[in-house]
Design an enzyme around this catalytic site. Structure first.
Site, short mmCIF file in Angstrom:
data_model
loop_
_atom_site.label_atom_id
_atom_site.label_comp_id
_atom_site.label_asym_id
_atom_site.label_seq_id
_atom_site.Cartn_x
_atom_site.Cartn_y
_atom_site.Cartn_z
N HIS A 127 1.03 -1.08 0.04
CA HIS A 127 -0.02 0.15 -0.10
C HIS A 127 0.89 1.22 0.06
CE1 HIS A 127 -0.45 0.88 4.74
NE2 HIS A 127 0.72 0.35 4.39
N CYS A 157 5.82 6.13 4.49
CA CYS A 157 4.46 5.40 4.33
C CYS A 157 3.95 5.97 3.06
CB CYS A 157 3.45 5.53 5.57
SG CYS A 157 3.87 4.50 6.94
N HIS A 185 5.13 0.26 -0.33
CA HIS A 185 5.71 -0.54 0.69
C HIS A 185 4.76 -1.63 0.80
CE1 HIS A 185 3.80 2.20 3.36
NE2 HIS A 185 3.97 1.16 4.19
N HIS A 201 3.27 -5.11 3.81
CA HIS A 201 3.27 -5.58 4.97
C HIS A 201 2.73 -7.14 5.28
CE1 HIS A 201 3.92 -1.95 7.07
NE2 HIS A 201 2.96 -1.24 6.49
N ASP A 222 -5.19 -10.41 -0.43
CA ASP A 222 -3.81 -11.30 -0.41
C ASP A 222 -3.10 -11.07 -1.70
OD1 ASP A 222 -1.94 -12.67 0.95
OD2 ASP A 222 -2.81 -14.70 -0.02
N HIS A 223 -1.90 -10.74 -1.58
CA HIS A 223 -1.15 -10.62 -2.88
C HIS A 223 -1.62 -9.46 -3.54
CE1 HIS A 223 0.96 -14.05 -1.09
NE2 HIS A 223 1.91 -13.86 -1.98
N GLU A 275 -1.01 -4.40 11.31
CA GLU A 275 -0.20 -4.00 10.39
C GLU A 275 1.59 -4.59 10.72
OE1 GLU A 275 -0.31 0.12 8.01
OE2 GLU A 275 1.54 0.28 9.47
#
Lengths: 137, 137, 137, 137, 137, 137
Positions: free
Chosen positions: E16, E35, E41, E43, E81-82, E126
């Protein structure tokens, strides 16, 4: 949108001795066991600070966690990390450093400086198996 | 069947101060930073003891982990848990209690008492982020 | 570029009883203690499979971990997860299900099916405090 | 006293996409699955740096972990934390950012700057379930 | 028997960028720091879904966790996801993907599909150090 | 000073089978899936006991956690650790050992013996991903 609870966790290493000066050494031993070893022992503590509020529409933040991180460092972590909680910490002076008492003291150190949302809880882990929570009421 | 490595992990809480008596307080500060706080600090340590050997056909054990647990308690944990590593522990007398030195001392305490299989490694965690391993060679 | 060791961790839940049929119940109790409870007990096991090799230039993979995941599921996890290790598992038939013996059996189940790189080690955690490693030699 | 292995663990958050430019998008999808999502995905990586050596008699240190921490920050973490590993990192330019390739690149970044003891291993966790280790040989 | 709170935890990996399109890039940098890195980047997120209710006498379940697992997969995990949370997820379109906003969006995705007991809370990690909780009020 | 919540966590290993005797084996399979394997399976459970109260001025304790540890051992852990929850535990007789039902039974075992502060909650982890909480109301 309702209330969101945001959490910041941090770590510190400190030593302490459980000790009530109104009691004899033997009575302290009886009450606190190994936790009253005269030369102290120590822990890797984890503290979790929770702030509650409604996220701002523009930022999506209840409070910028960088601000929480800064308050937590200035008002608490920098005063307790790599310290002896019985003798090195001004705001614990005269206080028996049980996990309960440290958590309440942390609340009092941090609460006035949370200016967005409201401080909701402080959780303090002495070990993975022993921990406390305080909500200010 | 080949060699199997069996591990037993345990926990202890202790305080310490990194300090070289051959140096001045200022030199100790320079060298060890907050770890040389005169009144000490502390940690929740985790130790992992590894014994290597070939499992016995009858039991399926390299060594009964209850025996490892007992040796670890008698020779190490009971002497360091809830103690000050600088002043309370006979086998650390005169030793600067760095994680390296504690791990080597733990090896020397435990190794002669492992009578099935061979002591293969000692891993000592000071925190989740700082840890050491020693294999006796 | 040298050898890279790639790891895949997975979880399964199973029950077992440590028991040597050549011994009486009392002898089993003496040897295995609570682990020999006649009605069994159980664990959340974690297994870590390590494959060693040189990453392929095109993919950057020693072996696609999806393949390791598949072999691990087909040859091991699907046979032990939510099972009783003493009676439900063909490849453990007649084997006392100590952590050592399960790890060696897992190696034998998986090793022939690792066709890129070589199986390097199997680590099996019975609990956070008790675990074993096997390297096939 | 023999060799002691000292470890420093650290964390970074980054995004990446597994992608081989010699292949079509469909071939990349086939090979890398969801890990090749065109807009990327990300991880909380943990890196463990291990330095091996004999502790100095005066300090009890193989190497001051503050130095390892500094090298790790300067040469690796500050370049990858809160970055996109495909486009933001000079030392990963032209490299498919698999866990294997990132670990080898981390070794090359860090190894020349470890001047006490020797860099022994780099372990890189992409998730709790997928991780790699590299020892430079 | 009173209310029991049942929890299901799951994992996803996503990228994100925190970004407010009403602001300039410099203002976003000022507000969100690293951020807001333009290339993103990522998580390894953990989500915990809590459903509250009184266990049914016949089953001993508040709700079969397999149903919670299925709703969580269908309505949330399979969509994030992914993925890149800024561009790949329909229910986050036009939403700045802070942890707060993702948790509230997860609540809205999941709540209507919990048909036994009531959705009580969503907790979203996170990182180990930064997380939020939302209870729908 | 307000209410402080003190927590004690502990571990036990047990086996169980989810099974409703009013149903056929096929119906149990349909309802409980692998959790109804006739020969059982097992878990490493973690239990967290929370007692709420105001710390005593003299001790700084809500309740001495050594007392909580003792009650938890005598009334719960010693009866379930290394046991089969379907057949070995008097206070679970006739109860389908779902996580919900075990947590409520643990409350009933422990609550009358907490004589300082009040039992506030019991949290029971069957795995890292599946857990429940009960507050007695």
């Amino acid at each position: 949108m309702g209330t969101v609870y945001v959490y910041r966790r941090a770590h510190f290493s400190a030593s302490h001795r459980l000790f009530d000066p109104a009691l004899t050494n033997d009575q302290n031993d009886e009450l606190f066991g190994g936790c009253s070893n005269p030369n102290g022992h120590g822990h890797n503590y984890f503290i979790e600070v929770c702030v509650a509020g409604i996220p701002a529409a523009a930022t999506g933040f209840v409070i910028d966690l960088k601000k929480v991180k800064q308050v937590l460092a200035d008002r608490f972590l920098n005063k307790v990390d790599h310290k002896n909680l019985n003798v090195d910490v001004d705001f614990l002076s005269g206080i028996n450093p049980t996990t309960e008492n440290i958590a309440v003291a942390a609340w009092n150190q941090i609460e006035p400086f949370i200016t967005e949302g409201k401080l909701y809880s402080i959780r303090l882990y002495e070990t993975e198996n022993n921990f406390v929570e305080y909500k200010g009421v």
